[in-house]
Design a protein around this motif. Sequence first.
Motif, PDB file in Angstrom:
ATOM      1  N   GLN A   4     -59.002 -68.463  27.031  1.00  0.00           N
ATOM      2  CA  GLN A   4     -58.828 -69.858  27.438  1.00  0.00           C
ATOM      3  C   GLN A   4     -59.887 -70.247  28.468  1.00  0.00           C
ATOM      4  N   ASN A   5     -60.133 -69.382  29.450  1.00  0.00           N
ATOM      5  CA  ASN A   5     -61.149 -69.645  30.484  1.00  0.00           C
ATOM      6  C   ASN A   5     -62.540 -69.724  29.874  1.00  0.00           C
ATOM      7  N   GLU A   6     -62.832 -68.828  28.949  1.00  0.00           N
ATOM      8  CA  GLU A   6     -64.128 -68.850  28.270  1.00  0.00           C
ATOM      9  C   GLU A   6     -64.317 -70.164  27.529  1.00  0.00           C
ATOM     10  N   TYR A   7     -63.286 -70.631  26.866  1.00  0.00           N
ATOM     11  CA  TYR A   7     -63.361 -71.883  26.103  1.00  0.00           C
ATOM     12  C   TYR A   7     -63.616 -73.061  27.039  1.00  0.00           C
ATOM     13  N   VAL A   8     -62.887 -73.126  28.127  1.00  0.00           N
ATOM     14  CA  VAL A   8     -63.039 -74.231  29.077  1.00  0.00           C
ATOM     15  C   VAL A   8     -64.454 -74.255  29.637  1.00  0.00           C
ATOM     16  N   ARG A  55     -73.500 -70.580  36.989  1.00  0.00           N
ATOM     17  CA  ARG A  55     -73.230 -69.701  38.149  1.00  0.00           C
ATOM     18  C   ARG A  55     -71.766 -69.278  38.173  1.00  0.00           C
ATOM     19  N   LEU A  56     -70.879 -70.195  37.825  1.00  0.00           N
ATOM     20  CA  LEU A  56     -69.461 -69.870  37.783  1.00  0.00           C
ATOM     21  C   LEU A  56     -69.184 -68.778  36.755  1.00  0.00           C
ATOM     22  N   ILE A  57     -69.784 -68.894  35.603  1.00  0.00           N
ATOM     23  CA  ILE A  57     -69.627 -67.858  34.570  1.00  0.00           C
ATOM     24  C   ILE A  57     -70.189 -66.537  35.067  1.00  0.00           C
ATOM     25  N   GLN A  58     -71.354 -66.592  35.704  1.00  0.00           N
ATOM     26  CA  GLN A  58     -71.985 -65.370  36.195  1.00  0.00           C
ATOM     27  C   GLN A  58     -71.118 -64.672  37.236  1.00  0.00           C
ATOM     28  N   HIS A  59     -70.585 -65.423  38.168  1.00  0.00           N
ATOM     29  CA  HIS A  59     -69.796 -64.828  39.255  1.00  0.00           C
ATOM     30  C   HIS A  59     -68.381 -64.437  38.830  1.00  0.00           C
ATOM     31  N   SER A  60     -67.836 -65.134  37.860  1.00  0.00           N
ATOM     32  CA  SER A  60     -66.474 -64.814  37.422  1.00  0.00           C
ATOM     33  C   SER A  60     -66.453 -63.579  36.528  1.00  0.00           C
ATOM     34  N   ILE A  62     -66.268 -63.374  33.400  1.00  0.00           N
ATOM     35  CA  ILE A  62     -65.274 -63.432  32.326  1.00  0.00           C
ATOM     36  C   ILE A  62     -65.906 -63.241  30.951  1.00  0.00           C
ATOM     37  N   VAL A  63     -67.238 -63.360  30.886  1.00  0.00           N
ATOM     38  CA  VAL A  63     -67.940 -63.074  29.633  1.00  0.00           C
ATOM     39  C   VAL A  63     -69.068 -62.096  29.920  1.00  0.00           C
ATOM     40  N   ASP A  64     -69.390 -61.316  28.933  1.00  0.00           N
ATOM     41  CA  ASP A  64     -70.448 -60.320  29.079  1.00  0.00           C
ATOM     42  C   ASP A  64     -71.745 -60.884  28.499  1.00  0.00           C
ATOM     43  N   VAL A  65     -72.316 -61.836  29.228  1.00  0.00           N
ATOM     44  CA  VAL A  65     -73.538 -62.509  28.794  1.00  0.00           C
ATOM     45  C   VAL A  65     -74.504 -62.515  29.978  1.00  0.00           C
ATOM     46  N   GLU A  66     -75.777 -62.247  29.688  1.00  0.00           N
ATOM     47  CA  GLU A  66     -76.796 -62.292  30.734  1.00  0.00           C
ATOM     48  C   GLU A  66     -77.141 -63.751  31.028  1.00  0.00           C
ATOM     49  N   ILE A  67     -76.864 -64.188  32.234  1.00  0.00           N
ATOM     50  CA  ILE A  67     -77.009 -65.589  32.624  1.00  0.00           C
ATOM     51  C   ILE A  67     -78.313 -65.831  33.389  1.00  0.00           C
ATOM     52  N   SER A  68     -78.914 -64.801  33.938  1.00  0.00           N
ATOM     53  CA  SER A  68     -80.075 -64.964  34.825  1.00  0.00           C
ATOM     54  C   SER A  68     -81.198 -65.782  34.217  1.00  0.00           C
ATOM     55  N   SER A  69     -81.554 -65.520  32.968  1.00  0.00           N
ATOM     56  CA  SER A  69     -82.658 -66.266  32.358  1.00  0.00           C
ATOM     57  C   SER A  69     -82.274 -67.724  32.139  1.00  0.00           C
ATOM     58  N   MET A  70     -81.010 -67.975  31.817  1.00  0.00           N
ATOM     59  CA  MET A  70     -80.552 -69.357  31.646  1.00  0.00           C
ATOM     60  C   MET A  70     -80.582 -70.103  32.976  1.00  0.00           C
ATOM     61  N   LEU A  71     -80.202 -69.417  34.045  1.00  0.00           N
ATOM     62  CA  LEU A  71     -80.258 -70.032  35.373  1.00  0.00           C
ATOM     63  C   LEU A  71     -81.698 -70.347  35.761  1.00  0.00           C
ATOM     64  N   ALA A  72     -82.609 -69.452  35.452  1.00  0.00           N
ATOM     65  CA  ALA A  72     -84.027 -69.682  35.759  1.00  0.00           C
ATOM     66  C   ALA A  72     -84.541 -70.897  34.978  1.00  0.00           C
ATOM     67  N   GLN A  73     -84.153 -71.017  33.728  1.00  0.00           N
ATOM     68  CA  GLN A  73     -84.588 -72.149  32.909  1.00  0.00           C
ATOM     69  C   GLN A  73     -84.028 -73.466  33.427  1.00  0.00           C
ATOM     70  N   VAL A  74     -82.759 -73.471  33.810  1.00  0.00           N
ATOM     71  CA  VAL A  74     -82.174 -74.720  34.297  1.00  0.00           C
ATOM     72  C   VAL A  74     -82.752 -75.080  35.669  1.00  0.00           C
ATOM     73  N   GLU A  75     -83.100 -74.085  36.481  1.00  0.00           N
ATOM     74  CA  GLU A  75     -83.762 -74.347  37.768  1.00  0.00           C
ATOM     75  C   GLU A  75     -85.115 -75.030  37.537  1.00  0.00           C
ATOM     76  N   GLU A  76     -85.861 -74.530  36.569  1.00  0.00           N
ATOM     77  CA  GLU A  76     -87.157 -75.128  36.247  1.00  0.00           C
ATOM     78  C   GLU A  76     -86.977 -76.552  35.729  1.00  0.00           C
TER      79      GLU A  76
END
Length: 94
Positions: A4-8, A55-60, A62-76
Amino acid sequence: MKAQNEYVLSKQILRSGTSIGANVEEAMAGFSKRDFIHKMSISSKEARETKYWLRLIQHSQIVDVEISSMLAQVEELIRILTSIVKTSQDSIQN
């Protein structure tokens, strides 16, 4: 409850992430420079919201996904959109 959390969270990222591009497209067809700036500002805000959800997904964890590259892209993307807005604002003030 984990699913449920992943879906939200995924729904929120989809909404804010797709809104970035939609508002950029609307900005490109803006009626005026102020309309362009307004839509680009919304895009920037949506990018910041997308960053929040990532960032919420990364810190929680709750999913096993590498978020770092996505965060770098959204920062750019945030830097680019912020620059566009500031440059556009400067051009109408001068």
